[in-house]
Design a protein around this motif. Structure first.
Motif, PDB file in Angstrom:
ATOM      1  N   ARG A  72       1.164  -1.742   0.333  1.00 16.37           N
ATOM      2  CA  ARG A  72      -0.145   0.437   0.021  1.00 16.37           C
ATOM      3  C   ARG A  72       0.851   1.050   0.035  1.00 16.37           C
ATOM      4  N   LEU A  73       1.881   1.351   0.743  1.00 22.09           N
ATOM      5  CA  LEU A  73       3.287   2.870   0.308  1.00 22.09           C
ATOM      6  C   LEU A  73       3.308   3.048  -0.505  1.00 22.09           C
ATOM      7  N   GLN A 118       0.342   3.572  -2.685  1.00 23.81           N
ATOM      8  CA  GLN A 118      -0.350   5.023  -2.856  1.00 23.81           C
ATOM      9  C   GLN A 118       0.790   6.432  -2.363  1.00 23.81           C
ATOM     10  N   LEU A 133       3.084   6.597  -1.178  1.00 19.51           N
ATOM     11  CA  LEU A 133       4.486   6.916   0.320  1.00 19.51           C
ATOM     12  C   LEU A 133       5.718   7.026   0.828  1.00 19.51           C
ATOM     13  N   ARG A 139       2.800  12.853  -1.524  1.00 20.06           N
ATOM     14  CA  ARG A 139       3.017  11.591  -3.135  1.00 20.06           C
ATOM     15  C   ARG A 139       3.290  12.266  -3.628  1.00 20.06           C
ATOM     16  N   HIS A 153      -4.458   2.002  -4.789  1.00 24.75           N
ATOM     17  CA  HIS A 153      -5.041   1.316  -3.216  1.00 24.75           C
ATOM     18  C   HIS A 153      -4.600  -0.043  -2.823  1.00 24.75           C
ATOM     19  N   LEU A 182       0.985  12.111   8.496  1.00 22.41           N
ATOM     20  CA  LEU A 182       0.015  11.784   7.285  1.00 22.41           C
ATOM     21  C   LEU A 182      -1.066  13.187   7.830  1.00 22.41           C
ATOM     22  N   ASP A 217      -6.636  11.119   5.200  1.00 19.63           N
ATOM     23  CA  ASP A 217      -5.695  10.720   4.920  1.00 19.63           C
ATOM     24  C   ASP A 217      -6.494   9.333   4.027  1.00 19.63           C
ATOM     25  N   TYR A 263      -4.198   7.115   2.913  1.00 17.74           N
ATOM     26  CA  TYR A 263      -3.702   5.577   3.349  1.00 17.74           C
ATOM     27  C   TYR A 263      -4.877   4.309   4.978  1.00 17.74           C
ATOM     28  N   ARG A 270      -9.569  -1.074   8.488  1.00 17.23           N
ATOM     29  CA  ARG A 270      -8.259  -0.368   8.328  1.00 17.23           C
ATOM     30  C   ARG A 270      -7.176  -1.456   9.283  1.00 17.23           C
TER      31      ARG A 270
END
Length: 355
Positions: free
Chosen positions: A7-8, A11, A13, A46, A206, A265, A269, A271, A278
């Motif tokens: 995901r990082l 996304q 990040l 980002r 995502h 963040l 956000d 994320y 979550r």
């Protein structure tokens, strides 16, 4: 499967691959934007080189726009995507808006909406960008109810109809402009084409994500969300992990490093908010530190893919070019970043504000 790492990467990040706000927003599909300042940082964070001035320029020029789209709440989307996104959401959004208006004793008839749209068309024509306060005299002149809540209702319905979206920036004030004057015409998509495009944008940015996450994020019905996933099935890989089914898009990156990664963040956000479940990045026992049961999300500190603390800015655009560092606190005692890593994240945010 290392869900936080993947995901990082996708996304943006960790090791971001985009240099402009438009590229980031186009990749993400939509960026939640209740808090305009936070949404700008969500985009800047980002980018290869985070810069507030660059994000604001993209908003001011209408390359990206802030309006009510999915669920229906504030989002920033790529201008070229707005019309087909509204087409997907319009019917369900109108039901939600009208239910909300009814609860506020502010029901709007079709005739009232038509008159209000005529007023907005006249007031904003010629490329004008006006605040709600500046629109009020136009409604008064046409003898339409023009209390603040009524103006709010007119604008929401006009956004949903595809008449208006965010206009040019005016400090911290939100302005409105006519979509057809602000955004160039785009080829029309069928509903199935739009569903496929939305699913592609979501799962590439995502992933790994579940169907339930996509339903939550998009506001689509489960039936339509399933249809959207089926339409891009040949682009998706299915992974089963801890009893759940996750989808990864062919465009996803799945290898990278997050050792020592720290980021500040913003509230709301993607994320965190971009998923119904979550727990991959925030155990249930810590979730009250990140969001409330009423949908309020707080600024959080991300370390090695996990949310471990909170931060808060201590100043808003001082006259000087330097910004005081934010205050920070940690709710995860088992996962705290090094002082150097935290200082680097703080410096990145400060540099973004000054660029």
């Amino acid at each position: 499967m290392n869900i936080p790492l993947i995901r990082l990467l996708n996304q943006q990040l960790v090791s971001p691959i985009f240099g402009s706000p438009l590229e980031v927003v186009d990749w993400m599909g939509a960026v939640q934007a209740q808090d305009p300042r936070a949404a700008r940082w969500a985009i800047g964070l980002r980018m290869k080189l985070p810069a507030l001035s660059t994000v604001e320029q993209a908003l001011d020029e209408g390359l990206i726009v802030r309006t009510h789209v999915m669920r229906p709440t504030w989002h920033i989307v790529a201008a070229q995507d707005l019309r087909w996104m509204l087409m997907l959401c319009r019917e369900s959004n109108e039901r939600i808006f009208r239910s909300y208006f009814k609860s506020m004793s502010e029901e709007l008839s079709q005739e009232q909406c038509g008159r209000a749209f005529d007023v907005l068309g006249d007031a904003l024509s010629g490329g004008r960008s006006l605040t709600v306060a500046e629109l009020e005299p136009y409604f008064a002149e046409r003898n339409l109810p023009h209390a603040a809540r009524q103006l709010h209702a007119y604008v929401l319905m006009a956004e949903n109809s595809g008449l208006v979206c965010s206009g040019r920036l005016r400090g911290t004030q939100n302005t409105y402009a006519l979509i057809d004057e602000r955004i160039a015409p785009q080829p029309e998509l069928s509903r199935e084409e739009a569903l496929a495009r939305l699913a592609c944008k979501y799962f590439r940015s995502h992933a790994p994500a579940m169907l339930e996450d996509f339903v939550w994020w998009s506001g689509l019905s489960v039936t339509e969300a399933r249809r959207a996933v089926a339409l891009i099935a040949d682009e998706l890989t299915v992974e089963r992990f801890k009893g759940a089914v996750y989808y990864l898009h062919d465009a996803c990156r799945i290898r990278g490093r997050m050792a020592g990664t720290v980021a500040l963040l913003p509230p709301f956000d993607e994320y965190l908010l971009g998923y119904k479940d979550r727990t991959a990045v925030l155990p249930v026992s810590f979730q009250t530190h990140a969001f409330t049961n009423y949908g309020i999300f707080f600024p959080v500190i991300m370390h090695r893919g996990q949310l471990v603390g909170n931060w808060k800015r201590t100043s808003v655009r001082p006259a000087s070019s330097s910004f005081p560092p934010p205050t920070v606190s940690f709710f995860r005692t088992d996962l705290q970043p090094s002082e150097d890593a935290l200082a680097k994240a703080v410096a990145s945010h400060g540099a973004y504000l000054c660029r």
